[in-house]
Motif scaffolding. Structure first.
Motif, PDB file in Angstrom:
ATOM      1  N   PHE A 400      14.816  85.908  80.249  1.00  0.00           N
ATOM      2  CA  PHE A 400      15.725  86.284  81.338  1.00  0.00           C
ATOM      3  C   PHE A 400      16.748  87.310  80.843  1.00  0.00           C
ATOM      4  O   PHE A 400      17.018  87.408  79.639  1.00  0.00           O
ATOM      5  CB  PHE A 400      16.438  85.040  81.874  1.00  0.00           C
ATOM      6  N   PRO A 401      17.317  88.100  81.769  1.00  0.00           N
ATOM      7  CA  PRO A 401      18.324  89.106  81.408  1.00  0.00           C
ATOM      8  C   PRO A 401      19.492  88.463  80.648  1.00  0.00           C
ATOM      9  O   PRO A 401      19.969  87.391  81.031  1.00  0.00           O
ATOM     10  CB  PRO A 401      18.769  89.662  82.761  1.00  0.00           C
ATOM     11  N   GLY A 402      19.918  89.148  79.589  1.00  0.00           N
ATOM     12  CA  GLY A 402      21.023  88.624  78.785  1.00  0.00           C
ATOM     13  C   GLY A 402      20.652  87.406  77.978  1.00  0.00           C
ATOM     14  O   GLY A 402      21.514  86.757  77.372  1.00  0.00           O
ATOM     15  N   HIS A 403      19.358  87.057  77.927  1.00  0.00           N
ATOM     16  CA  HIS A 403      18.868  85.900  77.163  1.00  0.00           C
ATOM     17  C   HIS A 403      19.588  84.620  77.580  1.00  0.00           C
ATOM     18  O   HIS A 403      19.892  83.756  76.764  1.00  0.00           O
ATOM     19  CB  HIS A 403      19.019  86.125  75.652  1.00  0.00           C
ATOM     20  N   TYR A 404      19.836  84.522  78.895  1.00  0.00           N
ATOM     21  CA  TYR A 404      20.507  83.327  79.402  1.00  0.00           C
ATOM     22  C   TYR A 404      20.020  83.010  80.805  1.00  0.00           C
ATOM     23  O   TYR A 404      19.847  83.914  81.643  1.00  0.00           O
ATOM     24  CB  TYR A 404      22.030  83.517  79.429  1.00  0.00           C
ATOM     25  N   ILE A 405      19.807  81.723  81.081  1.00  0.00           N
ATOM     26  CA  ILE A 405      19.502  81.242  82.421  1.00  0.00           C
ATOM     27  C   ILE A 405      20.141  79.862  82.554  1.00  0.00           C
ATOM     28  O   ILE A 405      19.990  79.011  81.676  1.00  0.00           O
ATOM     29  CB  ILE A 405      17.970  81.168  82.685  1.00  0.00           C
ATOM     30  N   PRO A 406      20.902  79.622  83.591  1.00  0.00           N
ATOM     31  CA  PRO A 406      21.550  78.315  83.735  1.00  0.00           C
ATOM     32  C   PRO A 406      20.527  77.185  83.904  1.00  0.00           C
ATOM     33  O   PRO A 406      19.567  77.319  84.653  1.00  0.00           O
ATOM     34  CB  PRO A 406      22.378  78.470  85.011  1.00  0.00           C
ATOM     35  N   GLN A 407      20.713  76.142  83.148  1.00  0.00           N
ATOM     36  CA  GLN A 407      19.944  74.923  83.334  1.00  0.00           C
ATOM     37  C   GLN A 407      20.684  73.790  82.631  1.00  0.00           C
ATOM     38  O   GLN A 407      21.556  74.029  81.792  1.00  0.00           O
ATOM     39  CB  GLN A 407      18.511  75.052  82.811  1.00  0.00           C
ATOM     40  N   HIS A 427      37.586  85.499  65.886  1.00  0.00           N
ATOM     41  CA  HIS A 427      36.241  85.584  66.453  1.00  0.00           C
ATOM     42  C   HIS A 427      36.060  84.614  67.616  1.00  0.00           C
ATOM     43  O   HIS A 427      35.251  84.848  68.518  1.00  0.00           O
ATOM     44  CB  HIS A 427      35.215  85.273  65.354  1.00  0.00           C
ATOM     45  N   GLU A 428      36.824  83.540  67.614  1.00  0.00           N
ATOM     46  CA  GLU A 428      36.692  82.544  68.682  1.00  0.00           C
ATOM     47  C   GLU A 428      37.087  83.117  70.040  1.00  0.00           C
ATOM     48  O   GLU A 428      36.616  82.652  71.081  1.00  0.00           O
ATOM     49  CB  GLU A 428      37.535  81.312  68.350  1.00  0.00           C
ATOM     50  N   LYS A 429      37.933  84.115  70.029  1.00  0.00           N
ATOM     51  CA  LYS A 429      38.304  84.778  71.291  1.00  0.00           C
ATOM     52  C   LYS A 429      37.071  85.415  71.935  1.00  0.00           C
ATOM     53  O   LYS A 429      36.889  85.353  73.155  1.00  0.00           O
ATOM     54  CB  LYS A 429      39.373  85.845  71.017  1.00  0.00           C
ATOM     55  N   LYS A 430      36.197  86.000  71.116  1.00  0.00           N
ATOM     56  CA  LYS A 430      34.945  86.584  71.619  1.00  0.00           C
ATOM     57  C   LYS A 430      34.003  85.493  72.119  1.00  0.00           C
ATOM     58  O   LYS A 430      33.327  85.655  73.133  1.00  0.00           O
ATOM     59  CB  LYS A 430      34.257  87.400  70.517  1.00  0.00           C
ATOM     60  N   MET A 431      33.961  84.386  71.391  1.00  0.00           N
ATOM     61  CA  MET A 431      33.110  83.279  71.807  1.00  0.00           C
ATOM     62  C   MET A 431      33.582  82.711  73.147  1.00  0.00           C
ATOM     63  O   MET A 431      32.764  82.371  74.016  1.00  0.00           O
ATOM     64  CB  MET A 431      33.118  82.187  70.723  1.00  0.00           C
ATOM     65  N   LYS A 432      34.887  82.628  73.303  1.00  0.00           N
ATOM     66  CA  LYS A 432      35.453  82.136  74.564  1.00  0.00           C
ATOM     67  C   LYS A 432      35.065  83.050  75.719  1.00  0.00           C
ATOM     68  O   LYS A 432      34.667  82.581  76.800  1.00  0.00           O
ATOM     69  CB  LYS A 432      36.976  82.048  74.440  1.00  0.00           C
ATOM     70  N   ALA A 433      35.144  84.365  75.494  1.00  0.00           N
ATOM     71  CA  ALA A 433      34.788  85.331  76.531  1.00  0.00           C
ATOM     72  C   ALA A 433      33.317  85.203  76.914  1.00  0.00           C
ATOM     73  O   ALA A 433      32.954  85.281  78.099  1.00  0.00           O
ATOM     74  CB  ALA A 433      35.095  86.752  76.044  1.00  0.00           C
ATOM     75  N   TYR A 434      32.451  84.971  75.918  1.00  0.00           N
ATOM     76  CA  TYR A 434      31.021  84.820  76.200  1.00  0.00           C
ATOM     77  C   TYR A 434      30.762  83.567  77.032  1.00  0.00           C
ATOM     78  O   TYR A 434      29.998  83.588  78.003  1.00  0.00           O
ATOM     79  CB  TYR A 434      30.238  84.752  74.885  1.00  0.00           C
ATOM     80  N   LEU A 435      31.386  82.460  76.646  1.00  0.00           N
ATOM     81  CA  LEU A 435      31.190  81.219  77.391  1.00  0.00           C
ATOM     82  C   LEU A 435      31.715  81.323  78.822  1.00  0.00           C
ATOM     83  O   LEU A 435      31.123  80.769  79.753  1.00  0.00           O
ATOM     84  CB  LEU A 435      31.873  80.054  76.653  1.00  0.00           C
ATOM     85  N   GLU A 436      32.836  82.019  78.979  1.00  0.00           N
ATOM     86  CA  GLU A 436      33.371  82.217  80.334  1.00  0.00           C
ATOM     87  C   GLU A 436      32.432  83.068  81.177  1.00  0.00           C
ATOM     88  O   GLU A 436      32.267  82.836  82.381  1.00  0.00           O
ATOM     89  CB  GLU A 436      34.755  82.867  80.254  1.00  0.00           C
ATOM     90  N   LYS A 437      31.782  84.035  80.537  1.00  0.00           N
ATOM     91  CA  LYS A 437      30.839  84.911  81.245  1.00  0.00           C
ATOM     92  C   LYS A 437      29.634  84.118  81.748  1.00  0.00           C
ATOM     93  O   LYS A 437      29.233  84.242  82.912  1.00  0.00           O
ATOM     94  CB  LYS A 437      30.382  86.024  80.296  1.00  0.00           C
ATOM     95  N   ILE A 438      29.047  83.279  80.866  1.00  0.00           N
ATOM     96  CA  ILE A 438      27.865  82.533  81.309  1.00  0.00           C
ATOM     97  C   ILE A 438      28.255  81.409  82.272  1.00  0.00           C
ATOM     98  O   ILE A 438      27.455  81.010  83.120  1.00  0.00           O
ATOM     99  CB  ILE A 438      27.050  81.985  80.109  1.00  0.00           C
ATOM    100  N   GLU A 439      29.498  80.918  82.165  1.00  0.00           N
ATOM    101  CA  GLU A 439      29.985  79.921  83.110  1.00  0.00           C
ATOM    102  C   GLU A 439      30.062  80.538  84.513  1.00  0.00           C
ATOM    103  O   GLU A 439      29.727  79.888  85.527  1.00  0.00           O
ATOM    104  CB  GLU A 439      31.343  79.385  82.680  1.00  0.00           C
ATOM    105  N   ALA A 440      30.490  81.797  84.565  1.00  0.00           N
ATOM    106  CA  ALA A 440      30.551  82.513  85.859  1.00  0.00           C
ATOM    107  C   ALA A 440      29.171  82.683  86.462  1.00  0.00           C
ATOM    108  O   ALA A 440      28.973  82.542  87.687  1.00  0.00           O
ATOM    109  CB  ALA A 440      31.236  83.862  85.666  1.00  0.00           C
ATOM    110  N   ILE A 441      28.182  83.014  85.595  1.00  0.00           N
ATOM    111  CA  ILE A 441      26.792  83.155  86.074  1.00  0.00           C
ATOM    112  C   ILE A 441      26.314  81.822  86.637  1.00  0.00           C
ATOM    113  O   ILE A 441      25.674  81.751  87.694  1.00  0.00           O
ATOM    114  CB  ILE A 441      25.877  83.615  84.919  1.00  0.00           C
ATOM    115  N   LYS A 442      26.630  80.735  85.945  1.00  0.00           N
ATOM    116  CA  LYS A 442      26.224  79.408  86.389  1.00  0.00           C
ATOM    117  C   LYS A 442      26.842  79.064  87.751  1.00  0.00           C
ATOM    118  O   LYS A 442      26.177  78.567  88.649  1.00  0.00           O
ATOM    119  CB  LYS A 442      26.647  78.380  85.332  1.00  0.00           C
ATOM    120  N   ASN A 443      28.133  79.363  87.885  1.00  0.00           N
ATOM    121  CA  ASN A 443      28.845  79.064  89.133  1.00  0.00           C
ATOM    122  C   ASN A 443      28.304  79.905  90.295  1.00  0.00           C
ATOM    123  O   ASN A 443      28.155  79.401  91.422  1.00  0.00           O
ATOM    124  CB  ASN A 443      30.327  79.285  88.973  1.00  0.00           C
TER     125      ASN A 443
END
Length: 447
Positions: A400-407, A427-443
Motif C-alpha cells: 500500500f502507498p506509504g507502506h501503511y494500511i490501517p488494521q 528523534h522522538e519528535k519525528k517519530m511522534k509526527a509519523y505516528l500522528e500522520k498514520i493516526e490521521a489516515i486511520k481516522n
C-alpha cells in the motif's frame, strides 16, 4: 632444575634484601594465589605444570597479577633448565647465548630448556624472530609475560606456536589473603615483628590496589619500615598510614552499603538531569573507590534506554560500545570510554517513553493475560491454516502507498489503547509526527 653459581647467589641475595613483593613470591602451586580460572586444580595450565609437560605459552595481564611469580613456580617444578631474560635489559646477543646453551643441554645432556622472557612485548620484530626457529623445533619452551595485548605486540608466527593465558586482576579476597600472609610469614614476611594491621587498613590496601599485589605489598612494606614502634614494641599500621603509604586518600564509599546505592543513584540522576559534570564526578568517585567498572557500564546501558530512549537512538549504541570496551580494554584506559558514553548520554535529549510503555504493556498483560491474537494476525504458513481461518484478511503494509494500511494489531479488549506516547525532543519528535500522520489516515478511513 639446573642453576648456575650466579643464580644460586642471586637467590640467596634476594631472600635478605629484595622488596617484600619479591620475597613473598610463591615457590609452589599450592602457595600461588589467584588466577584460578587458568591455574586452579584440574585446569589445563595446572595439569601441564604438575606433569612438567608445558609447551610455549604467553602470560598476558595487568601488572602485579602473578605472571612472573607463576614463571618462578614453573622453574621450581620443572626438570628442564630454566633461563630468564627481561626484554628491557636484554637483546639479540643474550637470546643467542641462551639458545646456544639450550642446544648444548639437549645435545649433551638430553635435557630440555625453558626460557622465560619478562615484558616480551618490548622485543622488536627482529628479536622476536630470532626466537621462532628454536620454539618451532622445540629447542626451547618459551614463557613470555606481557602487560600488552599479545595480538598487537607479538609476532603472529610466534603467537601461533604459543598458548595465551590471560591473567585477571586479583580479587579483594586474594589480596587480603596475601597481605595477611606477608604479616604472619616469619621467613619471607614480617612474622617475627609485632605488626598490628587494623581491619580498616587491611580493607583499604586490598581495595585500592586494583588487583595489583605488588602495589599492596609495597605500601605495606613502606609503612612497616617507617612507622615508629609504640610503647608495647608494636608497629601499629592504621588507615591513615595506609593512605599515606599508597599515596591515595580513602574515598568514603562502601561498596556493600548505603554509599554504594546513594552514589550510583546520584550518578544516574545526574545523567537524567543532563548534568555531565555531576555525572562524571559521581562516576570518578566510584572508580576511585574500586567499584567494578562493569557495574557502572551496565547502569549506563540501562540509562541509555530508560532516560534517553528514542529521543537519541544512538545513546544505546554508544553505551553498548563503552560496555564492550570495558571488557576489551580494561581499566584504567576504559575510564575514557565510560566517560565518553556518560557525557553523550547526559548531553542527549531525554525521553522515558519507551520505559513507561513497556511497564504499561506488562501491566495490561497481567490484567488481560488471555487476550487472543486477532485471527488475521495468526500464523498462516502451515497446511490447513486457512481451513481454521488463520491469517485470513491480513493486509500486507508494503503493498500500500506509504507502506501503511490501517488494521487492528492489538487484541479486541485493548484495540484502542496507546502504550507508547512519544516525547517532543530529538528523534522522538519525528517519530511522534509519523505516528500522528498514520493516526490521521486511520481516522479518515473510519470516517
Amino acid at each position: 632444575m639446573q642453576k648456575s653459581f650466579f643464580d644460586l647467589n642471586f637467590d640467596e641475595k634476594i631472600s635478605d634484601q629484595a622488596p617484600l613483593a619479591v620475597r613473598m613470591r610463591p615457590k609452589t602451586l599450592d602457595e600461588f594465589v589467584g588466577q584460578t580460572h587458568i591455574v586452579g586444580k584440574g585446569k589445563l595450565l595446572y595439569r601441564l605444570i604438575m606433569a612438567d609437560k608445558l609447551s610455549s605459552v604467553v602470560f598476558y595481564g595487568p601488572p602485579g597479577t602473578g605472571k612472573t611469580s607463576l614463571a618462578k613456580v614453573i622453574a621450581n617444578h620443572t626438570n628442564s633448565v630454566f633461563y630468564e631474560l627481561n626484554a628491557v635489559t636484554s637483546g639479540k646477543k643474550e637470546i643467542t647465548e641462551v639458545l646456544e646453551k639450550a642446544k648444548n643441554n639437549l645435545g649433551v645432556y638430553n635435557q630440555k630448556s625453558i626460557l622465560f622472557i619478562d615484558e616480551i612485548h618490548r622485543f622488536n620484530k627482529a628479536q622476536q624472530d630470532a626466537l621462532l626457529p628454536s620454539v618451532e623445533k622445540g629447542l626451547i619452551t618459551l614463557i613470555g609475560a606481557t602487560t600488552e595485548n599479545p595480538y598487537f605486540e607479538i609476532n603472529s608466527p610466534l603467537l601461533s606456536r604459543s598458548t595465551i593465558f590471560e591473567f585477571k586482576g586479583l580479587t579483594k579476597e586474594d589480596l587480603t589473603a596475601l597481605i595477611k600472609r606477608a604479616i604472619t610469614d616469619p621467613h619471607k614476611g614480617y612474622g617475627l615483628m609485632k605488626v598490628v594491621l587494623t581491619p580498616e587498613a587491611l580493607d583499604y590496601l586490598a581495595d585500592v590496589s586494583n588487583g595489583d599485589v605488588r602495589r599492596a605489598l609495597n605500601a605495606l612494606e613502606l609503612g612497616i619500615l617507617t612507622i615508629d614502634k609504640n610503647e608495647e614494641g608494636q608497629i601499629y599500621f592504621d588507615l591513615e598510614n595506609a593512605q599515606e603509604c599508597i599515596q591515595q586518600k580513602a574515598v568514603q564509599y562502601d561498596k556493600d552499603g548505603d554509599n554504594h546505592y546513594d552514589t550510583i543513584s546520584a550518578f544516574i540522576k545526574s545523567i537524567r538531569g543532563s548534568d555531565p559534570d555531576a555525572a562524571l564526578y559521581w562516576m570518578a568517585k566510584m572508580l576511585a573507590a574500586g567499584e567494578d567498572p562493569k557495574f557502572i557500564a551496565r547502569r549506563i546501558v540501562i540509562s541509555a534506554s530508560e532516560d534517553i530512549g528514542n529521543a537519541e537512538p544512538l545513546a544505546l549504541t554508544v553505551a553498548m560500545a563503552a560496555a564492550q570496551a570495558v571488557d576489551f580494554i580494561g581499566m584504567p584506559e576504559a575510564r575514557i570510554n565510560l566517560a565518553q558514553a556518560v557525557v553523550f548520554l547526559a548531553c542527549s535529549p531525554k525521553s522515558n517513553a519507551s520505559y513507561l510503555a513497556i511497564d504499561d504493556a506488562l501491566q495490561a498483560v497481567r490484567k488481560a493475560s488471555n487476550s487472543r491474537v486477532p485471527a488475521h494476525l495468526q500464523d498462516s504458513h502451515y497446511k490447513g491454516s486457512k481451513d481454521l481461518g488463520r491469517g485470513l484478511n491480513y493486509l500486507y503494509p508494503h503493498n500500500f502507498p506509504g507502506h501503511y494500511i490501517p488494521q487492528q494489531y492489538l487484541p479486541d479488549d485493548l484495540k484502542d489503547v496507546h502504550f507508547y506516547i512519544p516525547g517532543q525532543l530529538g528523534h522522538e519528535k519525528k517519530m511522534k509526527a509519523y505516528l500522528e500522520k498514520i493516526e490521521a489516515i486511520k481516522n479518515n478511513q473510519q470516517d
